[in-house]
Design a protein around this motif. Structure first.
Motif, PDB file in Angstrom:
ATOM      1  N   THR A 182       0.832  -1.208   0.000  1.00  0.00           N
ATOM      2  CA  THR A 182       0.000   0.000   0.000  1.00  0.00           C
ATOM      3  C   THR A 182       0.870   1.263   0.000  1.00  0.00           C
ATOM      4  N   GLN A 183       2.138   1.142   0.408  1.00  0.00           N
ATOM      5  CA  GLN A 183       3.007   2.305   0.563  1.00  0.00           C
ATOM      6  C   GLN A 183       4.161   2.332  -0.448  1.00  0.00           C
ATOM      7  N   ASN A 184       4.369   1.228  -1.191  1.00  0.00           N
ATOM      8  CA  ASN A 184       5.544   1.104  -2.060  1.00  0.00           C
ATOM      9  C   ASN A 184       5.167   0.354  -3.339  1.00  0.00           C
ATOM     10  N   ASP A 185       5.649   0.822  -4.473  1.00  0.00           N
ATOM     11  CA  ASP A 185       5.387   0.172  -5.755  1.00  0.00           C
ATOM     12  C   ASP A 185       6.574  -0.741  -6.106  1.00  0.00           C
ATOM     13  N   ILE A 186       6.769  -1.767  -5.277  1.00  0.00           N
ATOM     14  CA  ILE A 186       7.933  -2.653  -5.408  1.00  0.00           C
ATOM     15  C   ILE A 186       7.464  -4.089  -5.221  1.00  0.00           C
ATOM     16  N   LYS A 187       7.850  -4.965  -6.122  1.00  0.00           N
ATOM     17  CA  LYS A 187       7.515  -6.391  -5.996  1.00  0.00           C
ATOM     18  C   LYS A 187       8.233  -7.001  -4.784  1.00  0.00           C
ATOM     19  N   VAL A 188       7.578  -7.957  -4.112  1.00  0.00           N
ATOM     20  CA  VAL A 188       8.189  -8.639  -2.967  1.00  0.00           C
ATOM     21  C   VAL A 188       8.219 -10.141  -3.223  1.00  0.00           C
ATOM     22  N   VAL A 189       9.393 -10.732  -3.023  1.00  0.00           N
ATOM     23  CA  VAL A 189       9.568 -12.174  -3.195  1.00  0.00           C
ATOM     24  C   VAL A 189       9.595 -12.826  -1.810  1.00  0.00           C
ATOM     25  N   GLY A 190       8.571 -13.614  -1.518  1.00  0.00           N
ATOM     26  CA  GLY A 190       8.483 -14.321  -0.228  1.00  0.00           C
ATOM     27  C   GLY A 190       9.248 -15.628  -0.322  1.00  0.00           C
ATOM     28  N   LEU A 191      10.444 -15.650   0.283  1.00  0.00           N
ATOM     29  CA  LEU A 191      11.360 -16.803   0.181  1.00  0.00           C
ATOM     30  C   LEU A 191      11.143 -17.744   1.356  1.00  0.00           C
ATOM     31  N   ARG A 192      10.478 -18.868   1.122  1.00  0.00           N
ATOM     32  CA  ARG A 192      10.316 -19.865   2.193  1.00  0.00           C
ATOM     33  C   ARG A 192      11.679 -20.482   2.525  1.00  0.00           C
ATOM     34  N   GLU A 193      11.809 -20.985   3.761  1.00  0.00           N
ATOM     35  CA  GLU A 193      13.070 -21.629   4.140  1.00  0.00           C
ATOM     36  C   GLU A 193      13.304 -22.848   3.243  1.00  0.00           C
ATOM     37  N   GLY A 194      14.528 -23.008   2.771  1.00  0.00           N
ATOM     38  CA  GLY A 194      14.848 -24.057   1.800  1.00  0.00           C
ATOM     39  C   GLY A 194      14.989 -23.488   0.396  1.00  0.00           C
ATOM     40  N   ASN A 195      14.629 -22.218   0.237  1.00  0.00           N
ATOM     41  CA  ASN A 195      14.700 -21.558  -1.080  1.00  0.00           C
ATOM     42  C   ASN A 195      15.783 -20.495  -1.127  1.00  0.00           C
ATOM     43  N   TRP A 196      16.207 -20.177  -2.358  1.00  0.00           N
ATOM     44  CA  TRP A 196      17.134 -19.067  -2.555  1.00  0.00           C
ATOM     45  C   TRP A 196      16.910 -18.470  -3.941  1.00  0.00           C
ATOM     46  N   ILE A 197      17.439 -17.281  -4.116  1.00  0.00           N
ATOM     47  CA  ILE A 197      17.433 -16.613  -5.413  1.00  0.00           C
ATOM     48  C   ILE A 197      18.830 -16.755  -6.012  1.00  0.00           C
ATOM     49  N   ARG A 198      18.896 -17.112  -7.293  1.00  0.00           N
ATOM     50  CA  ARG A 198      20.188 -17.272  -7.969  1.00  0.00           C
ATOM     51  C   ARG A 198      20.290 -16.239  -9.076  1.00  0.00           C
ATOM     52  N   ILE A 199      21.368 -15.459  -9.074  1.00  0.00           N
ATOM     53  CA  ILE A 199      21.645 -14.568 -10.205  1.00  0.00           C
ATOM     54  C   ILE A 199      22.875 -15.108 -10.919  1.00  0.00           C
ATOM     55  N   ARG A 200      22.691 -15.349 -12.215  1.00  0.00           N
ATOM     56  CA  ARG A 200      23.823 -15.735 -13.073  1.00  0.00           C
ATOM     57  C   ARG A 200      23.807 -14.787 -14.259  1.00  0.00           C
ATOM     58  N   GLY A 201      24.804 -13.902 -14.335  1.00  0.00           N
ATOM     59  CA  GLY A 201      24.773 -12.874 -15.391  1.00  0.00           C
ATOM     60  C   GLY A 201      23.580 -11.976 -15.169  1.00  0.00           C
TER      61      GLY A 201
END
Lengths: 231, 231
Positions: A182-201
């Motif tokens: 309601t206060q920010n125009d930003i996507k949020v990624v809800g990372l459950r335990e056991g998960n991660w985000i990977r950036i390659r390039g």
């Protein structure tokens, strides 16, 4: 970029970083030494003890660890480093310390040039645009909530589904994230335990054993399967 | 002073403020109209709708409610008011708005002169020294974490005991408060749902159906029975 932003350092019943062993071997391939950033840890153990815990795990991968607190000039140390690992703890304390030492931009710049980065929990929060979706208690006042912006969204580590049995009127995690929207125009990624985000390039994917819950302004929350693209 | 700082507005399965009916009749005795402060509510319902909810309950006590957002000059409105009620929501949004409008000090000053005050959840947090023990998500950045200091300690509303069955590595509430104590020399009152703090003159007591958990620097946490003195 070459980055892992993990929900947690330790799975329930597991050892420190154990579940990420294969991924960390690949992330830090060819890197002999990395810098550990212990600033999120507010108490209980010292920066030295926290760094020793990271050393212990990474010695098994033949990677040396130096704590960033050991350097007289941490900015120079970050510029000279080959890779980084920021441990979990309190995001407010971590962000306050990084801003005070002038390190937030320097760290971001070095990671964006391609140096490997691992963040866990609070160390993952700082990979987002800002820290406004942390779960932590605001035990100190940072000069800014801005973070490194390695990804074009915010993270909520330790994402926890609502418990329908709980007879308690505190807000659920989903309610809190919807309040953020309601206060920010930003996507949020809800990372459950056991998960991660990977950036390659310039590819960003969600990885791990669980689905990942995505919150966007004006949309119903939805789930992504492991391996899905995040941008 | 004449103040109630409640852990929650609503008990599980109950109606809004219902469990506090007897106490609120006494708190606001002789007060015909009070000002409702709706600024903590980040979304879902508007300031008008939130104020209507408060009006609905207080009409049963023959007390009129005006929303602080209705006044062109909120500082003057606070000086002219007979009593106050701050509803729950997000403490960061509430504190940011109060500081922006120059209201934190004005509100505190009027309450310290003896005007009746009811706070629930976020509205109770602002009765403490600062908001560094809120459970809320930092969805906005306040210009300061300082609060009204009606009591010489901090509050943790919706205090929740650790759940030994939870297979999750996020910090427990007790861990978070202990982290706060590593950075701040301030007592924390863990207010379980069903409990409130009562200030009458210069006497501060813990009230309600549950024991209250107290955290102090350098001490093991301990429990106080309902009716116990807090200073």
């Amino acid at each position: 970029m070459n980055v892992i932003l993990a929900s947690t350092s330790t799975l329930f019943g597991g050892n420190y970083l154990e579940y990420l062993t294969k991924e960390l071997t690949e992330l830090f391939k060819g890197t002999e030494e990395i810098i550990f950033i212990p600033f999120a840890r507010p108490g209980g153990i010292s920066h030295e003890e926290y760094t020793a815990k990271a050393k212990d795990f990474f010695s098994g991968l033949n990677i040396k660890i130096k704590g960033l607190h050991e350097f007289a000039n941490p900015v120079e140390a970050v510029h000279a480093a080959k890779g980084f690992f920021t441990g979990g703890g309190n995001t407010f304390l971590l962000v306050k310390t990084l801003h005070e030492l002038g390190l937030m931009g320097v760290l971001s710049e070095n990671i964006k040039k391609g140096k490997a980065y691992l963040g866990c929990s609070a160390g993952s929060n700082i990979g987002g645009i800002n820290m406004k979706t942390t779960n932590d208690m605001p035990i100190v006042y940072p000069s800014s909530f801005d973070c490194m912006g390695l990804v074009p969204f915010n993270l909520n580590p330790h994402y926890l589904d609502p418990n329908p049995d709980l007879k308690h009127n505190g807000e659920t995690r989903e309610t809190r994230i919807k309040e953020f929207l309601t206060q920010n125009d930003i996507k949020v990624v809800g990372l459950r335990e056991g998960n991660w985000i990977r950036i390659r390039g310039n590819k960003i994917t969600t990885e791990g054993t669980e689905e990942t819950r995505i919150f966007e302004p004006g949309k119903a929350p939805y789930e992504l399967k492991p391996g899905a693209s995040l941008v």
